[in-house]
Design an enzyme around this catalytic site. Structure first.
Site, PDB file in Angstrom:
ATOM      1  N   ASN A   1       0.748  -1.248  -0.041  1.00 54.28           N
ATOM      2  CA  ASN A   1      -0.081  -0.073   0.029  1.00 54.28           C
ATOM      3  C   ASN A   1       0.806   1.122  -0.060  1.00 54.28           C
ATOM      4  OD1 ASN A   1      -2.681  -1.257   0.090  1.00 54.28           O
ATOM      5  ND2 ASN A   1      -2.499  -1.609   2.007  1.00 54.28           N
TER       6      ASN A   1
ATOM      7  N   CYS B   1      -5.221  -7.085  -3.518  1.00 50.87           N
ATOM      8  CA  CYS B   1      -5.625  -6.604  -2.274  1.00 50.87           C
ATOM      9  C   CYS B   1      -6.634  -7.978  -1.881  1.00 50.87           C
ATOM     10  CB  CYS B   1      -6.511  -5.209  -2.199  1.00 50.87           C
ATOM     11  SG  CYS B   1      -7.296  -4.664  -0.576  1.00 50.87           S
ATOM     12  N   HIS B   2      -7.084  -8.010  -0.627  1.00 51.07           N
ATOM     13  CA  HIS B   2      -8.039  -9.025  -0.147  1.00 51.07           C
ATOM     14  C   HIS B   2      -9.505  -8.459   0.166  1.00 51.07           C
ATOM     15  CE1 HIS B   2      -5.634  -8.053   3.261  1.00 51.07           C
ATOM     16  NE2 HIS B   2      -6.749  -7.728   3.658  1.00 51.07           N
TER      17      HIS B   2
ATOM     18  N   HIS C   1      -9.803  -0.270  -2.326  1.00 48.30           N
ATOM     19  CA  HIS C   1     -10.386   0.176  -1.220  1.00 48.30           C
ATOM     20  C   HIS C   1     -11.670   0.986  -1.275  1.00 48.30           C
ATOM     21  CE1 HIS C   1      -6.907  -0.605   2.134  1.00 48.30           C
ATOM     22  NE2 HIS C   1      -7.010  -1.757   1.161  1.00 48.30           N
TER      23      HIS C   1
END
Length: 462
Positions: free
Chosen positions: A153, A173-174, A203
């Site tokens: 990040n 990302c998860h 995000h």
């Protein structure tokens, strides 16, 4: 690019990190086709690297795999002839991270994480740029065809910069997979029966479709989330529309069963549920963190990621993961190993990846944005799929974050320090809390605090 070799070379840069790099090792070994790979673990901290490498060799020996696990503090050695490079590092560690959160808080900008946008996200990126640039210079010489997989990040900024340096990079990302799983649990629906489509930015992506066969599950999600988190709104019936929306809930397990007023409020106002937790989501918009009392009204239980990182028990984390993976070598929800497996074997998979918006993958986001979209992966590599237009209100929300991201990347690419000031000033939370004079003073403080890690053009003059 695809690699058809039975012994692909896979390098993890930043392999001495907490427990995540070792979890990736377990993911890679969970695929039979990768159990003959050459695995290279690289980190500049030899002690932390040795701990992870030792655990990796222990895991390989336990399962009897023919995997060569090398470790090195030499970046060029790690990149020489590699097929896949996985990036997991944070430059400066917890001490640098402290500046990212504590300096903005003195100006009223309270970031619960501070790693994606905002002052924290901008400076986490900028202090990493010299390392990214050095990796790119070596990679163009030593492994020009390698597939880069970025887990660092701020995802959008880092991935955009690496691609701009000529490295074919997908950021992972998860949030999507964690959110869609939580959504299934929320509705009591078996996850394997769910299909979904998601697009946006990291995000702050949006579940655009969420279905169980022919059934649109979104109306049930809306009813459930409003009743649980905004019961007044649910009772009023003000949040019901034509049903042509979709939703998502929580990230993997961090806030399981927690308060979701922030994301439910976003859904209620803009029509869709986003893919990052309410704690994180509250940082990306100007509505939720204007005062300590307002923060508590939306998020009664404080969650501070800097404090969590500072208190990490690294050896304990590694030991716990090793014991678990010895017992059950099953893949996690992370996409990285499945990308490697699909490119090596040609067996297709679908992942959600962060990639440049080249060719207008999302037509109402800027061309220089880094977007999160479904990607097909097979022997031909990572192939992003075009998603057309987002609903206009969602694209507008994304653009408020894209503005900060693209200006920070522009600052790194041009060396223009004024773009650092522009990037921070356009952050939605920062601009809601501070005047332009205060923002400039805060940004100058951050530039001074991180001066030793910045590229020379961005360092304050002495």
């Amino acid at each position: 690019m695809t690699t058809s070799t039975a012994t692909p070379k896979i390098t993890i840069i930043g392999a001495g990190g907490f427990v995540f790099p070792f979890r990736l090792v377990g993911d890679l070994l969970s695929f039979p086709a990768l159990r003959g790979a050459r695995l290279c673990l690289m980190d500049i901290d030899a002690d932390r690297l040795d701990r992870v490498a030792g655990a990796a060799r222990d895991l390989v020996a336990h399962h009897g795999f023919d995997v060569d696990v090398a470790s090195t503090t030499d970046r060029r050695e790690a990149l020489d002839g590699v097929d896949f490079v996985i990036i997991t590092f944070q430059v400066g560690g917890v001490e640098a991270y402290r500046h990212d959160v504590e300096i903005p808080r003195r100006y009223g900008v309270d970031q619960t994480v501070g790693d994606t946008v905002g002052p924290g996200g901008v400076f986490r990126f900028l202090r990493s740029v010299p390392a990214y640039a050095a990796i790119a210079a070596d990679a163009r010489e030593l492994c020009p065809d390698a597939q880069f997989i970025n887990y660092a990040n701020p995802m959008a900024m880092a991935t955009a910069y690496l691609n701009a340096q000529g490295l074919r990079t997908v950021g992972l990302c998860h949030s999507v997979q964690g959110t869609t799983r939580m959504l299934a649990r929320t509705l009591g629906v078996p996850y394997e029966e769910v299909s979904y489509r998601c697009a946006g930015i990291n995000h702050q992506a949006w579940i655009l479709e969420y279905r169980r066969g022919a059934e649109d599950l979104y109306p049930r999600l809306r009813e459930t989330m409003l009743a649980k988190h905004l019961p007044g709104r649910a009772a009023e019936g003000l949040a019901v529309d034509d049903g042509d929306h979709s939703g998502a809930a929580e990230e993997a397990s961090t806030y399981e069963g927690g308060n979701e007023q922030v994301r439910t409020t976003i859904m209620d106002s803009f029509g869709y549920f986003q893919t990052e937790s309410s704690h994180h989501a509250s940082e990306y918009l100007p509505y939720f963190r204007k005062s300590p009392d307002l923060v508590l009204s939306y998020i009664p239980q404080r969650w501070d990621y800097y404090e969590i990182c500072a208190a990490h028990d690294e050896p304990g984390d590694i030991d716990e993961q090793l014991a678990r993976l010895k017992e059950d070598l099953a893949p996690s929800v992370e996409y990285g190993a499945s990308i490697v497996n699909s490119m090596v074997t040609g067996v297709p998979s679908v992942v959600y990846g962060n990639v440049p918006n080249a060719g207008a993958l999302i037509t109402n986001l800027p061309a220089d944005a880094c977007v999160e979209v479904p990607c097909l992966v097979d022997g031909g590599g990572v192939q992003p799929t075009a998603q057309g237009e987002l609903p206009p209100q969602l694209a507008a929300l994304n653009r408020t974050n894209v503005n900060t991201q693209t200006l920070a990347v522009r600052a790194a690419l041009t060396g223009d320090v004024e773009h650092v000031h522009h990037a921070v000033a356009l952050d939605p939370l920062t601009s809601a809390q501070c005047t332009l004079t205060q923002i400039r003073a805060m940004t100058d403080e951050l530039l001074e605090a991180h001066a030793a890690s910045l590229q020379p053009e961005l360092r304050p003059a002495n």
